[in-house]
Design an enzyme around this catalytic site. Structure first.
Site, PDB file in Angstrom:
ATOM      1  N   ASN A   1     -28.157  19.055 -27.242  1.00 29.69           N
ATOM      2  CA  ASN A   1     -26.760  18.626 -27.111  1.00 29.69           C
ATOM      3  C   ASN A   1     -26.035  19.402 -26.019  1.00 29.69           C
ATOM      4  OD1 ASN A   1     -26.976  16.649 -29.008  1.00 29.69           O
ATOM      5  ND2 ASN A   1     -26.256  17.924 -30.705  1.00 29.69           N
TER       6      ASN A   1
ATOM      7  N   GLU B   1     -35.071  20.432 -33.783  1.00 29.51           N
ATOM      8  CA  GLU B   1     -34.776  21.724 -33.144  1.00 29.51           C
ATOM      9  C   GLU B   1     -34.784  22.773 -34.244  1.00 29.51           C
ATOM     10  OE1 GLU B   1     -31.022  20.945 -31.082  1.00 29.51           O
ATOM     11  OE2 GLU B   1     -32.006  21.255 -29.161  1.00 29.51           O
TER      12      GLU B   1
ATOM     13  N   HIS C   1     -32.425  21.431 -37.167  1.00 26.33           N
ATOM     14  CA  HIS C   1     -31.526  20.413 -36.615  1.00 26.33           C
ATOM     15  C   HIS C   1     -32.284  19.110 -36.466  1.00 26.33           C
ATOM     16  CE1 HIS C   1     -29.158  18.710 -32.965  1.00 26.33           C
ATOM     17  NE2 HIS C   1     -28.716  18.192 -34.096  1.00 26.33           N
TER      18      HIS C   1
ATOM     19  N   SER D   1     -25.617  20.839 -36.176  1.00 28.91           N
ATOM     20  CA  SER D   1     -26.049  20.345 -34.863  1.00 28.91           C
ATOM     21  C   SER D   1     -25.465  21.185 -33.742  1.00 28.91           C
ATOM     22  CB  SER D   1     -25.611  18.895 -34.687  1.00 28.91           C
ATOM     23  OG  SER D   1     -24.198  18.831 -34.773  1.00 28.91           O
TER      24      SER D   1
END
Ligand code: T1G
Length: 696
Positions: free
Chosen positions: A487, A449, A437, A416
């Site tokens: 993120n 992702e 991801h 991640s």
């Protein structure tokens, strides 16, 4: 056959005037299509040898709606209302012959025809709500007259695409046609209608179903109550309900006037602009700029997953769901058994909710196997590593996998945030390494992702994007940087939220502002839900952060009945005076004097740094488009679709304002607010994120 215009032909077939539209990709109601229908009807009415009229389309589908690309442009061609008038007022019976999808304005055209016939695979619907609109061509007045107000309310506020069989049962269509002979069946129906001298059916005059609901306001009150949570923040659904109320309580033309008024309000509002932006953004994200068109697609017939934890099990389910066998490898039998049990339990829970046939559980479970030996992945076309987020562990696994996996296999990491290039360097085939991801829960969250490494090949990227679509994900290609796109931007909002509470804005104030903005939940409520002790270690805890202090007080979130909030037995959250006290102590220790923090400042401090980080992501080429960032945040983090995503929102707020506030925050609070160069350039040149071209 007569060419009416570039996209429309007219042919008299056996005494029936057949109008055929051919305007790829979806026969949307462009000016040419509207002109074509209008001209075709005039032609048929003038054709003495035509006793009836059939309207159908070539290509993939019947008319799939108004042409969204025309929105906002000066009107051209015959108006849709006039097209509908000539159809409905035609003295000759008009049959709409439907295949593919009759959606939005397309269905509204079919609804002014006198009869409708469709092939079994056709779907019909009024999905305008998905782009922040309502059916603006009579759909809100005619659909309730066909299927009744209750069903119409459901279908229009959910944007349902109704299968042909259900449409037949509900009366939305009058007959089904053979899949391979729609025109023949439509012509036959037209001839039957003429032979039987049936009076022309005009839905506008059929009032029985709406009159039956008259004097029953409870229908609408109950519907509003049942959907309050789902409709929260959205403007279109409530206006659709008001239109259906008008269909029940007002004469047709009065109802039409209200529909028009509310449609125009929505069309000119921010929400529809945002949702139309997302409509195209979610389609563009699939196009990878610069990818070789002939990039070979690797057939993926078997998938390996390393790690049977929550992520590994969830990831595996995505492939089992579409019939792709999965082999899961773990290091401990107990962990493997737990993972397989998790998969079965998830399917059983879905089946209990009626969303999965019971027999499908066994079908899918028959496709998943497991072992403790990496060698068992030697025949997999794709292997996805989903183990502990530790670079050394991942490099070790990829080094061993490199020696086991067959030539041409795709080696993916579900990391991640870690550096995919470093992971790829542990193999002899970095061109085969990619990041996939998934977002937890991996079997539910739509966003994926797709992380391209410096050496990832076009074939591996193209295959991954296609596979993502096959497993029903919304994939966005991102570059290698800490936190990738989602993120990385989340970090900006979390930092500010965690800082604001020491300045005087309590966690419940920050949560309220972000919840009212449209997020499903604020960051502190989310932390309590996920657990404050993720990554916390009791032995090593030093009480140096608010989170550590709360965990040390055993306030680890909902699961302990207390976290940032206090929870009652029903898990209802209440602000905690104890937490407030702890926060004030921390603020004192930090030398911060708490002050009144306005809702506007909370919102700007949380959102503008997200927009600024998005600009940095674009500068660095970590996303191809600003709209790709919007797709990430709408699908992975609950950004309200009616605000279009952080970058679209920045354009709507105005980049000059964002820049000004970032500069003010930088002066007041420090370099974390330093504006991105791209933000400064766009403002200096009077441009917006939407003016940027995709980066290769
Ligand atoms: N207008 C313009 N272009 C459209 C379009 C539309 N309505 N629908 C699709 N496209 C383009 C899309 O951008 C893509 O372009 C290509 O067609 C294939 O689409 C008065 C005002 C029909 C189920 O909301 O749901 O009517 O990327 O990739 O997966 O009340 O498209 O190839 O260049 O989605 O096979 C109401 C929206 C409009 C239907 C096909 N109608 N479209 O899905 O292909 S508002 C809708 C869809 C309205 C009236 C109001 C889907 C589809 P490109 P695609 P697909």
């Amino acid at each position: 056959m007569v060419q009416i215009n570039d996209v429309t032909t007219y042919t008299n077939i056996d005494g029936v005037g057949v109008i055929v539209l051919n305007s790829p990709p979806v026969n949307a109601l462009s000016a040419a299509v509207r002109d074509g229908i209008h001209g075709g009807v005039q032609k048929a009415l003038a054709d003495a040898d035509a006793q009836a009229i059939v309207l159908r389309c070539d290509g993939n589908t019947f008319i799939a709606g108004a042409d969204i690309t025309e929105f906002g442009k000066p009107p051209a061609g015959v108006g849709l209302g006039e097209v509908q008038r000539v159809l409905e007022e035609s003295t000759k019976p008009v049959i709409a012959a439907i295949h593919g999808t009759a959606l939005g304005g397309g269905l509204e055209v079919a609804l002014v025809c006198h009869w409708r016939i469709a092939v079994p695979t056709a779907r019909l619907g009024l999905p305008e709500v998905n782009i922040g609109l309502l059916p603006g061509a009579g759909g809100t007045q005619r659909l309730p007259r066909v299927v009744g107000p209750e069903v119409a309310l459901e279908w229009m506020t959910a944007g349902t695409q109704v299968k042909a069989a259900d449409a037949l049962e509900s009366g939305l269509i009058d007959a089904l046609a053979p899949e391979d002979d729609l025109q023949g069946a439509a012509v036959a129906l037209a001839k039957r209608v003429v032979a039987e001298q049936r009076p022309l059916r005009k839905l506008r005059d059929e009032n029985a179903k709406v009159e039956a609901a008259r004097g029953k306001p409870e229908i609408f009150a109950a519907f509003r109550k049942a959907n309050a949570k789902k409709f929260r923040g959205f403007a279109a659904p409530e206006k659709i309900v008001q239109c259906v109320e008008a269909a029940v309580n007002l004469p047709f033309d009065e109802g039409l006037k209200l529909e028009r008024k509310l449609f125009v309000e929505l069309m000119h509002g921010d929400q529809s602009a945002a949702q139309r932006h997302y409509f195209f953004a979610s389609r563009q994200a699939w196009q990878v700029p610069g990818l070789k068109k002939d990039a070979a697609i690797v057939p993926v017939q078997t998938v390996g997953v390393i790690g049977a934890g929550t992520m590994g099990a969830g990831i595996a389910m995505n492939f089992l769901n579409v019939g792709i066998p999965v082999h899961i490898v773990e290091t401990q039998q107990a962990a493997l058994d737990r993972g397989l049990k998790t998969i079965r339990t998830n399917y059983e829970n879905t089946a209990k909710k009626g969303k999965l046939k019971v027999e499908a559980i066994e079908e899918r479970m028959a496709l998943v196997t497991g072992s403790l030996d990496l060698q068992d992945l030697s025949d997999c076309d794709l292997v996805i590593e989903a183990v502990f987020e530790n670079m050394e562990v991942k490099k070790d696994i990829f080094g061993r996998l490199d020696r086991v996996a067959k030539a041409g296999a795709i080696l993916a990491s579900n990391t991640s945030a870690l550096d995919l290039n470093q992971i790829a360097s542990a193999t002899s085939r970095p061109e085969s390494v990619i990041g996939l991801h998934f977002f937890s829960p991996a079997n539910v969250m739509k966003l994926l992702e797709v992380v391209r490494g410096d050496k990832t090949s076009d074939s591996v990227i193209a295959t991954s994007m296609q596979l993502a679509r096959k497993i029903g994900k919304v994939a966005v290609l991102v570059g290698v940087c800490p936190g990738f796109v989602g993120n990385r931007i989340l970090g900006q909002r979390q930092r500010e939220a965690n800082q604001l509470i020491f300045e005087g804005a309590m966690p419940w104030a920050v949560d309220r502002v972000l919840y009212d903005f449209g997020f499903p939940m604020g960051p502190f409520a989310m932390s309590d839900l996920a657990g404050l002790d993720l990554g916390w270690n009791k032995e090593k805890s030093t009480g140096s952060t608010l989170r550590e202090v709360l965990c040390e007080m055993d306030r680890r979130g909902q699961k302990t009945g207390a976290g940032f909030y206090d929870y009652d037995e029903k898990r209802t959250a209440r602000p905690s005076t104890l937490v407030e006290g702890v926060i004030k102590q921390f603020a004192e220790k930090k030398g911060i004097t708490p002050r009144e923090v306005s809702d506007d400042e909370i919102l700007e401090r949380c959102i503008y740094p997200m927009i600024n980080e998005g600009a940095k992501i674009l500068e660095e080429g970590m996303a191809s488009r600003a709209s790709d960032i919007d797709v990430v945040w709408i699908n992975g983090y609950g950004w309200p679709v009616y605000r279009g995503g952080p970058m679209h929102y920045g354009d709507r707020v105005g980049l000059p304002k964002v820049l000004t506030r970032m500069r003010e925050f930088e002066a007041k609070y420090g370099p974390q607010f330093k504006p991105a160069k791209l933000l400064e350039e766009l403002v200096a040149t009077g441009r917006r994120f939407s003016d940027l071209k995709p980066a290769h």
